[in-house]
Design an enzyme around this catalytic site. Structure first.
Site, PDB file in Angstrom:
ATOM      1  N   HIS A 105      34.842  47.821  46.853  1.00  0.00           N
ATOM      2  CA  HIS A 105      33.829  47.487  45.841  1.00  0.00           C
ATOM      3  C   HIS A 105      33.943  46.030  45.431  1.00  0.00           C
ATOM      4  O   HIS A 105      34.954  45.372  45.685  1.00  0.00           O
ATOM      5  CB  HIS A 105      33.992  48.380  44.609  1.00  0.00           C
ATOM      6  CG  HIS A 105      35.283  48.153  43.873  1.00  0.00           C
ATOM      7  ND1 HIS A 105      36.483  48.678  44.283  1.00  0.00           N
ATOM      8  CD2 HIS A 105      35.565  47.430  42.759  1.00  0.00           C
ATOM      9  CE1 HIS A 105      37.447  48.292  43.464  1.00  0.00           C
ATOM     10  NE2 HIS A 105      36.914  47.525  42.525  1.00  0.00           N
ATOM     11  N   HIS A 254      37.063  44.450  47.481  1.00  0.00           N
ATOM     12  CA  HIS A 254      38.444  44.923  47.537  1.00  0.00           C
ATOM     13  C   HIS A 254      38.527  46.436  47.418  1.00  0.00           C
ATOM     14  O   HIS A 254      37.585  47.094  46.975  1.00  0.00           O
ATOM     15  CB  HIS A 254      39.297  44.239  46.459  1.00  0.00           C
ATOM     16  CG  HIS A 254      38.749  44.375  45.062  1.00  0.00           C
ATOM     17  ND1 HIS A 254      37.696  43.623  44.606  1.00  0.00           N
ATOM     18  CD2 HIS A 254      39.107  45.188  44.026  1.00  0.00           C
ATOM     19  CE1 HIS A 254      37.432  43.955  43.353  1.00  0.00           C
ATOM     20  NE2 HIS A 254      38.266  44.910  42.977  1.00  0.00           N
ATOM     21  N   ARG A 269      43.674  42.870  33.680  1.00  0.00           N
ATOM     22  CA  ARG A 269      42.610  42.163  34.409  1.00  0.00           C
ATOM     23  C   ARG A 269      41.642  41.451  33.491  1.00  0.00           C
ATOM     24  O   ARG A 269      41.223  42.003  32.474  1.00  0.00           O
ATOM     25  CB  ARG A 269      41.819  43.158  35.260  1.00  0.00           C
ATOM     26  CG  ARG A 269      41.015  42.467  36.353  1.00  0.00           C
ATOM     27  CD  ARG A 269      40.065  43.409  37.029  1.00  0.00           C
ATOM     28  NE  ARG A 269      38.753  43.327  36.425  1.00  0.00           N
ATOM     29  CZ  ARG A 269      37.789  44.211  36.642  1.00  0.00           C
ATOM     30  NH1 ARG A 269      38.007  45.254  37.420  1.00  0.00           N
ATOM     31  NH2 ARG A 269      36.624  44.064  36.067  1.00  0.00           N
TER      32      ARG A 269
HETATM   33  C1  OGA Z   1      40.295  46.038  39.724  1.00  0.00           C
HETATM   34  C2  OGA Z   1      40.740  46.842  40.847  1.00  0.00           C
HETATM   35  C3  OGA Z   1      42.746  47.135  42.071  1.00  0.00           C
HETATM   36  C4  OGA Z   1      44.165  47.433  41.811  1.00  0.00           C
HETATM   37  O1  OGA Z   1      41.098  45.830  38.795  1.00  0.00           O
HETATM   38  O2  OGA Z   1      39.155  45.577  39.750  1.00  0.00           O
HETATM   39  O3  OGA Z   1      39.957  47.182  41.678  1.00  0.00           O
HETATM   40  O4  OGA Z   1      44.986  46.966  42.596  1.00  0.00           O
HETATM   41  N1  OGA Z   1      42.040  47.075  40.889  1.00  0.00           N
HETATM   42  O5  OGA Z   1      44.468  48.148  40.858  1.00  0.00           O
HETATM   43 MN    MN Z   2      37.992  46.191  41.262  1.00  0.00          MN
END
Ligand code: OGA
Ligand code: MN
Length: 282
Positions: A105, A254, A269
């Protein structure tokens, strides 16, 4: 200006050494990091020791930060921080995305002004699993046959948070669902800063391409997804505590692997919005 060292990762991305993100940096250093971020798509800073205000302060040097619609997973002290975690407090998860696999995504592509980037900081990690893979959608676009590039010209696709949540994430409240209606974006996104083109569809958020019959849309999306997830376009990140990883949501997508639910993983994040004067992907 700090003398940073930029070392390419394989097959794309870069590690930036020689900088601590918990101190202030001059405009020239931030500009050099911004260039590396746009050029490499994913940039990695290892061995950081960041508190929440450090993460927010550093991220905000690159743009306005989004406050995620999932209010229940925000840091109490810093709403610009979304917690990504399977840790529970008083029986409730403190963060989003649990310990399961999360499919490919883009972050916040469901916004009318989609996110430009994200920064994810690793606090607590399981002994194994939970790796995050990134696909280079600018490189994948450039390597497409010319006939496919022509076919994609002018096409738009639907980006749906509801579609993503139906498969990969926790259900939203009705109010959160109303706040995040489906949107459309060009199938090929032009980077608002570099002008570089990249595929802007993904298996998690993109249910269909607009104005194509459903079977044709499905077949075209599947063909594009098979192409851009080939190993030559994918960097797999194995996390270490203190890693700060910043990715470009305009040129990469990712996914995350699952991990042992008996272990704990806590990540923090921020989400970086595009510059206001170039708000709409062109
Ligand atoms: C995000 C996600 C990936 C992770 O925080 O956007 O996709 O490694 N996380 O937790
Ligand atoms: Mn993500």
């Amino acid at each position: 200006m700090s003398s940073i060292e930029i070392r390419p990762l394989q097959p794309f991305g870069a590690e930036i050494r020689g900088i601590d993100l918990d101190t202030d940096h001059d405009a020239a250093t931030i500009a050099a990091i911004r260039r590396a971020w746009a050029e490499h798509g994913v940039i990695l800073f290892r061995g950081q020791r960041l508190d929440e205000s450090d993460i927010v302060r550093f991220s905000a040097r690159f743009g306005k930060l989004e406050i995620h619609v999932r209010r229940e997973y925000l840091s109490r002290d810093h709403p610009e921080l979304l917690l990504v975690s399977n840790v529970h407090d008083n029986g409730r998860p403190v963060g989003i995305l649990g310990d399961h696999e999360v499919g490919w995504h883009h972050d916040q592509s469901y916004l009318p002004r989609p996110a430009l980037g994200s920064l994810l900081y690793a606090v607590t990690l399981p002994a194994g699993g939970g790796n995050t893979c990134f696909a280079d959608l600018a490189g994948a676009y450039e390597a497409l046959p010319p006939a496919m590039k022509r076919r994609l010209e002018g096409l738009r696709a639907v980006h749906s948070y509801a579609y993503f949540n139906g498969t990969w994430s926790e259900p939203t409240s009705d109010a959160q669902a109303r706040a995040t209606p489906d949107v459309t974006h060009p199938v090929v996104r032009t980077h608002p800063e570099t002008g570089r083109k990249a595929l802007y569809v993904d298996p998690g958020m993109t249910p269909r391409i607009c104005d194509l019959p459903e079977d044709e849309s499905r077949a075209l999306l599947d063909e594009l997804f098979a192409w851009c997830t080939r190993p030559e376009f994918v960097y797999e990140h194995r996390w270490r505590p203190g890693d700060a990883l910043m990715w470009d949501n305009a040129s990469t997508m990712h996914r995350r692997g699952e991990f042992d639910p008996r272990e704990q993983r806590l990540m923090k994040r921020t989400t970086i919005l595009p510059p206001a004067e170039r708000a709409v992907p062109v």
